[in-house]
Design a protein around this motif. Structure first.
Motif, short mmCIF file in Angstrom:
data_model
loop_
_atom_site.label_atom_id
_atom_site.label_comp_id
_atom_site.label_asym_id
_atom_site.label_seq_id
_atom_site.Cartn_x
_atom_site.Cartn_y
_atom_site.Cartn_z
N ALA A 14 16.13 -7.36 15.27
CA ALA A 14 15.79 -7.98 16.55
C ALA A 14 14.32 -7.72 16.91
N ILE A 15 13.85 -6.51 16.66
CA ILE A 15 12.44 -6.18 16.93
C ILE A 15 11.54 -7.05 16.07
N ALA A 16 11.83 -7.12 14.78
CA ALA A 16 11.02 -7.94 13.87
C ALA A 16 11.03 -9.39 14.31
N SER A 17 12.18 -9.91 14.65
CA SER A 17 12.31 -11.31 15.07
C SER A 17 11.47 -11.60 16.30
N ARG A 18 11.52 -10.72 17.28
CA ARG A 18 10.76 -10.93 18.52
C ARG A 18 9.26 -10.84 18.27
N ILE A 19 8.83 -9.91 17.43
CA ILE A 19 7.40 -9.80 17.11
C ILE A 19 6.94 -11.07 16.40
N LEU A 20 7.74 -11.57 15.46
CA LEU A 20 7.37 -12.79 14.75
C LEU A 20 7.33 -13.99 15.69
N LEU A 21 8.27 -14.07 16.64
CA LEU A 21 8.24 -15.16 17.62
C LEU A 21 6.97 -15.12 18.46
N VAL A 22 6.51 -13.93 18.81
CA VAL A 22 5.25 -13.80 19.56
C VAL A 22 4.07 -14.20 18.68
N ASN A 24 3.86 -16.18 16.29
CA ASN A 24 3.81 -17.62 16.07
C ASN A 24 3.32 -18.40 17.29
N GLN A 25 3.22 -17.75 18.44
CA GLN A 25 2.68 -18.39 19.65
C GLN A 25 1.18 -18.18 19.80
N LEU A 26 0.62 -17.30 19.00
CA LEU A 26 -0.76 -16.87 19.19
C LEU A 26 -1.66 -17.36 18.06
N ASP A 27 -2.97 -17.29 18.30
CA ASP A 27 -3.93 -17.62 17.25
C ASP A 27 -4.63 -16.34 16.78
N ASP A 28 -5.52 -16.48 15.81
CA ASP A 28 -6.19 -15.31 15.24
C ASP A 28 -6.99 -14.53 16.29
N GLN A 29 -7.64 -15.23 17.17
CA GLN A 29 -8.43 -14.55 18.20
C GLN A 29 -7.52 -13.77 19.16
N GLN A 30 -6.42 -14.35 19.53
CA GLN A 30 -5.52 -13.70 20.48
C GLN A 30 -4.87 -12.44 19.91
N VAL A 31 -4.50 -12.43 18.63
CA VAL A 31 -3.85 -11.24 18.07
C VAL A 31 -4.82 -10.07 17.97
N MET A 135 6.80 -2.96 20.56
CA MET A 135 7.16 -4.36 20.75
C MET A 135 6.93 -4.75 22.22
N GLY A 136 7.31 -3.89 23.14
CA GLY A 136 7.09 -4.16 24.55
C GLY A 136 5.61 -4.36 24.86
N GLN A 137 4.75 -3.56 24.26
CA GLN A 137 3.31 -3.72 24.45
C GLN A 137 2.84 -5.07 23.88
N ILE A 138 3.35 -5.42 22.72
CA ILE A 138 2.99 -6.69 22.09
C ILE A 138 3.42 -7.86 22.96
N LEU A 139 4.64 -7.80 23.49
CA LEU A 139 5.12 -8.87 24.35
C LEU A 139 4.28 -8.97 25.61
N TYR A 140 3.92 -7.85 26.18
CA TYR A 140 3.12 -7.85 27.40
C TYR A 140 1.74 -8.46 27.16
N ILE A 141 1.10 -8.07 26.06
CA ILE A 141 -0.21 -8.65 25.72
C ILE A 141 -0.08 -10.17 25.56
N ALA A 142 0.95 -10.61 24.86
CA ALA A 142 1.15 -12.05 24.66
C ALA A 142 1.37 -12.76 25.99
N LYS A 143 2.13 -12.16 26.90
CA LYS A 143 2.35 -12.77 28.22
C LYS A 143 1.05 -12.88 29.00
N ILE A 144 0.20 -11.87 28.91
CA ILE A 144 -1.10 -11.93 29.58
C ILE A 144 -1.92 -13.08 29.01
N LEU A 145 -1.93 -13.19 27.68
CA LEU A 145 -2.75 -14.21 27.02
C LEU A 145 -2.22 -15.63 27.22
N LYS A 146 -0.91 -15.79 27.19
CA LYS A 146 -0.31 -17.13 27.25
C LYS A 146 0.00 -17.60 28.68
#
Length: 161
Positions: A14-22, A24-31, A135-146
């Motif tokens: 589940a952790i791997a799946s959620r990280i991969l879903l994030v 796939n929403q981002l570009d090279d600059q955002q990661v 994973m929570g930190q990764i999701l939070y960063i993605a939410k800020i960016l997106k």
């Protein structure tokens, strides 16, 4: 009786799946974006998780040669989104294949982690917790960016029917 190995495998998956879903929403600059010098990018977090897996599971359980420099994992660095996707797939693949293949005796074996000895099962339990935090930190960063364009990564529950 609860099958601890299957339960842990499901959590790692589940952790791997959620990280991969994030990813796939981002570009090279955002990661590679860091909110400030004291904070980590998604790249840093995934590189750090990879270092942890290579050290504790690759080296500690599978006897693969590995020398870790933990501080370097948090230095400013640039990786492509594709590199991070491949790293995520590889590292979680090793975690789950190692976990599932271990006998009860192997799960009870001790390895030195830092200044203390832990059983391999303790390391898996600690790792799933550690990776959930990152994973929570990764999701939070993605939410800020997106912002409003962020797509939830909640993994649907398995059907019990």
């Amino acid at each position: 009786m609860i099958d601890l190995k299957s339960l842990l495998k499901d959590r790692f998956d589940a952790i791997a799946s959620r990280i991969l879903l994030v990813l796939n929403q981002l570009d090279d600059q955002q990661v590679n974006w860091r909110p400030n010098e004291a904070s980590n990018s998604i790249t840093n977090l995934i590189v750090h998780m990879n270092g942890n897996i290579n050290d504790r599971i690759g080296k500690g359980m599978n006897n693969k040669p590995y020398t870790r420099n933990r501080d370097d994992e948090f230095e400013s660095q640039v990786k492509s989104k594709q590199e991070l996707i491949e790293m995520t797939e590889t590292m979680f693949g090793e975690v789950t294949s190692t976990l599932i293949s271990m006998t009860p005796e192997q799960l009870s074996e001790l390895q030195q982690t830092g200044s203390r000895a832990q059983t391999n099962i303790e390391i898996f339990i600690q790792s799933v917790t550690h990776f959930s935090e990152h994973m929570g930190q990764i999701l939070y960063i993605a939410k800020i960016l997106k912002d409003d364009a962020y797509i939830s990564t909640t993994v649907p529950k398995k059907s019990t029917r």
